[in-house]
Design an enzyme around this catalytic site. Structure first.
Site, PDB file in Angstrom:
ATOM      1  N   ASP A 128      -0.108  -7.616   1.168  1.00 37.05           N
ATOM      2  CA  ASP A 128       0.389  -6.144   1.466  1.00 37.05           C
ATOM      3  C   ASP A 128       2.000  -6.262   1.537  1.00 37.05           C
ATOM      4  O   ASP A 128       2.474  -5.602   2.343  1.00 37.05           O
ATOM      5  CB  ASP A 128      -0.285  -5.657   2.767  1.00 37.05           C
ATOM      6  CG  ASP A 128      -0.187  -4.021   2.770  1.00 37.05           C
ATOM      7  OD1 ASP A 128       0.099  -3.355   1.440  1.00 37.05           O
ATOM      8  OD2 ASP A 128      -0.321  -3.324   3.780  1.00 37.05           O
ATOM      9  N   GLY A 132       3.363   6.012   8.365  1.00 39.81           N
ATOM     10  CA  GLY A 132       5.208   6.052   8.142  1.00 39.81           C
ATOM     11  C   GLY A 132       5.937   4.774   8.564  1.00 39.81           C
ATOM     12  O   GLY A 132       6.805   4.446   8.023  1.00 39.81           O
ATOM     13  N   ASN A 133       5.294   4.080   9.311  1.00 40.00           N
ATOM     14  CA  ASN A 133       5.804   2.773   9.832  1.00 40.00           C
ATOM     15  C   ASN A 133       5.686   1.533   8.818  1.00 40.00           C
ATOM     16  O   ASN A 133       6.243   0.397   8.904  1.00 40.00           O
ATOM     17  CB  ASN A 133       5.423   2.204  11.289  1.00 40.00           C
ATOM     18  CG  ASN A 133       6.080   2.867  12.581  1.00 40.00           C
ATOM     19  OD1 ASN A 133       5.748   3.737  13.140  1.00 40.00           O
ATOM     20  ND2 ASN A 133       7.276   2.375  12.634  1.00 40.00           N
ATOM     21  N   SER A 134       4.525   1.748   8.188  1.00 42.67           N
ATOM     22  CA  SER A 134       4.230   1.015   7.230  1.00 42.67           C
ATOM     23  C   SER A 134       5.520   0.322   6.294  1.00 42.67           C
ATOM     24  O   SER A 134       6.204   0.914   5.606  1.00 42.67           O
ATOM     25  CB  SER A 134       3.281   1.261   6.356  1.00 42.67           C
ATOM     26  OG  SER A 134       2.032   1.551   6.639  1.00 42.67           O
ATOM     27  N   HIS A 152       0.747  -1.224   0.004  1.00 47.53           N
ATOM     28  CA  HIS A 152      -0.019   0.150  -0.018  1.00 47.53           C
ATOM     29  C   HIS A 152       0.824   1.259  -0.009  1.00 47.53           C
ATOM     30  O   HIS A 152       0.354   2.362  -0.324  1.00 47.53           O
ATOM     31  CB  HIS A 152      -0.972   0.177   1.171  1.00 47.53           C
ATOM     32  CG  HIS A 152      -0.321   0.398   2.655  1.00 47.53           C
ATOM     33  ND1 HIS A 152      -0.286  -0.702   3.655  1.00 47.53           N
ATOM     34  CD2 HIS A 152      -0.077   1.325   3.134  1.00 47.53           C
ATOM     35  CE1 HIS A 152       0.364  -0.217   4.490  1.00 47.53           C
ATOM     36  NE2 HIS A 152       0.429   1.046   4.462  1.00 47.53           N
TER      37      HIS A 152
END
Length: 537
Positions: free
Chosen positions: A225, A294-296, A185
């Site tokens: 993902d 932002g950690n994704s 994503h």
């Protein structure tokens, strides 16, 4: 970080369109191959199919049991196999070899390269699979193996003013020469054919907040993902992939990433749960380590520095409810991601739940089979209990999803099952490409009364020859949307309308019902359901 809300999961508050009660023009019924005309027509279809999908053509020929057609289709698959061998495309050659093996090809030993050689060659250069764990003296060292993933989407205009439009995520290196992992994503705009805007991919190394290094997307998987990226850099630290099976609830875990753009952030917490069904093809890990936007794509590591999961989501408006993708999924997909392009998950056109007897898991009970799907053509029917796939035991729906993770779409597989009367049966099935929303495919392939079984968890039967909208509930699946909405067997249902949201990921039923649990009081009912779940396979 991908945000998840309970409301979104149960389809509340969605805007729907396309109100209708549609019945398909034609519903597949199994052909009678003892009739010569039927056999000739099927042979023509197989010959046409052979031009685009040699494996599926061979599978259909095996179902037809026509020796000449089987020979011709086998020859085409072997030719395609040899072409891949010449190109040293070991990844695709392995899949064809395995399909020939499942189809009972008698001359496997004559093929150049056996299965073990092909698997070794296919995995040889895949980044991350063979990394050795080298624990660092200080946990801060692990930060150097992470990056900020930066998607520049140019400018967006709001109220006449232009603003920088960007997507920020995290990633981590799995090879010295610059292969790294992030979430799909995060980079979705770069691989979405419907996206028409500007988008450029960069990474920022830990400790250097100014330099943006160009990167490219190699492979991606929207369902789980995950995405594999490549940048022309010399990675300062390379992570080893661990095993989430070593984790237990209460174990300590660390998350590294760039929350709200704050690079090189490390947080810690514990594993809260190991089996949250937020994915439609498996379970995810719940953690309480702080994860924010932002950690994704950042790594979740254990005490020794091994990657055990990949951060990807948090529950909207709830603190401490965060989720990560088990590293096993990444390891299973890495060869395909490295091969390049979109990862396609396999499916057989079935729906079911774990069958239990006195609390003991007996296998996967088939509760619905889509007409024309692989299971339907192969002779698997409702009430069959699948006990193995490709020789690997299937005791639960989770076992089936786990085994399918290591299978590829457009290949063959062998199912072992027991009938309702307890007899053993075996079936050769084709693993088709899993549709984006299986429930929507089923709705358009079957009559409404049957399609409601996997979608809502209730099977309907017509009760009026005068009205096509009047039904009675024949059966209810425990724990389903229909069960939780108070439906029982023999309840009258007047279907008023069926609506789908814009991307066909959810459906909304409008009905007039008399629930026995409500004292047969007349009432109007609206009921939503997702069109994908872990119970489609």
């Amino acid at each position: 970080m991908k945000k998840i809300s309970i409301a979104a999961v149960i389809c509340a508050g969605l805007f729907f369109s396309c109100s209708s009660i549609k019945q398909p023009e034609h519903v597949y019924s199994h052909p009678d191959y003892t009739e010569e005309d039927v056999r000739r027509e099927e042979i023509k279809r197989i010959e046409k199919l052979r031009e685009s999908d040699t494996v599926q053509a061979l599978w259909r020929a095996k179902l037809l049991d026509d020796s000449k057609t089987i020979e011709e289709c086998t020859r085409e698959v072997v030719k395609e196999y040899n072409d891949f061998i010449k190109k040293e495309n070991w990844f695709e050659a392995l899949h064809l070899y395995e399909s020939l093996e499942k189809a009972g090809y008698a001359e496997l030993s004559s093929l150049p390269k056996n299965k073990e050689e092909l698997r070794s060659l296919s995995d040889a250069n895949v980044p991350g699979l063979k990394n050795k764990l080298i624990p660092a003296e200080k946990r801060a060292t692990y930060i150097s193996g992470t990056v900020t993933v930066w998607i520049d989407r140019g400018l967006k205009v709001e109220r006449g003013m232009g603003f920088a439009d960007r997507v920020i995520g995290s990633g981590f290196f799995i090879s010295k020469n610059g292969y790294l992992i992030t979430n799909h994503h995060v980079i979705e705009d770069l691989v979405n054919p419907k996206y028409e805007g500007y988008a450029r991919l960069y990474i920022k190394m830990a400790g250097d907040t100014e330099t943006r290094i160009p990167a490219k997307v190699v492979g991606w998987d929207p369902i789980v993902d995950l995405a594999l990226l490549k940048a022309e850099v010399d990675a300062p630290y390379v992570f080893a992939l661990g095993s989430s099976e070593d984790l237990n609830v209460g174990d300590r875990i660390f998350a590294i990433g760039s929350p709200i753009g704050l690079e090189s952030t490390l947080t810690s917490g514990i594993v809260s749960s190991m089996d949250r069904k937020l994915f439609t093809v498996g379970s995810v890990i719940q953690i309480d380590a702080a994860i924010n936007s932002g950690n994704s794509g950042g790594p979740c590591i254990d005490e020794n520095g091994a990657v055990q999961a990949i951060a990807f989501a948090g529950m909207l408006q709830y603190e401490g409810l965060n989720f990560a993708i088990p590293v096993e999924y990444l390891k299973a997909e890495l060869p395909a991601l490295y091969h390049g392009g979109k990862f396609e998950h396999p499916w057989m056109g079935g729906f079911g739940h774990t069958k239990k007897d006195l609390g003991k898991e007996q296998g996967l009970e088939v509760q619905y089979v889509m007409p024309g799907g692989s299971l339907s053509r192969a002779g698997i029917v409702e009430s069959d209990v699948i006990t193995a796939l490709n020789g690997q035991p299937v005791r639960t729906i989770e076992d089936m999803q786990r085994i399918l993770f290591y299978c590829s779409a457009k290949t063959m597989a062998v199912i072992s099952a027991k009938t309702a009367s307890g007899e053993d049966k075996s079936a050769l099935v084709y693993l088709a490409t899993r549709p984006k929303n299986p429930g929507y495919r089923i709705y358009n392939s079957d009559v409404l009364a049957n399609s409601f079984t996997p979608i809502f968890g209730m099977k309907l039967v017509h009760v009026s020859t005068m009205s096509s909208h009047k039904y009675s509930v024949q059966s209810i699946i425990k724990g389903s949307v229909a069960d939780e909405s108070g439906f029982s067997e023999n309840d009258p249902v007047d279907v008023l309308g069926v609506e789908f949201n814009e991307d066909k990921s959810a459906v909304y039923l409008m009905a007039y019902v008399k629930n026995s649990k409500k004292g047969y009081l007349d009432r109007s009912l609206g009921m939503g359901a997702p069109l994908d779940s872990p119970y489609y396979f």
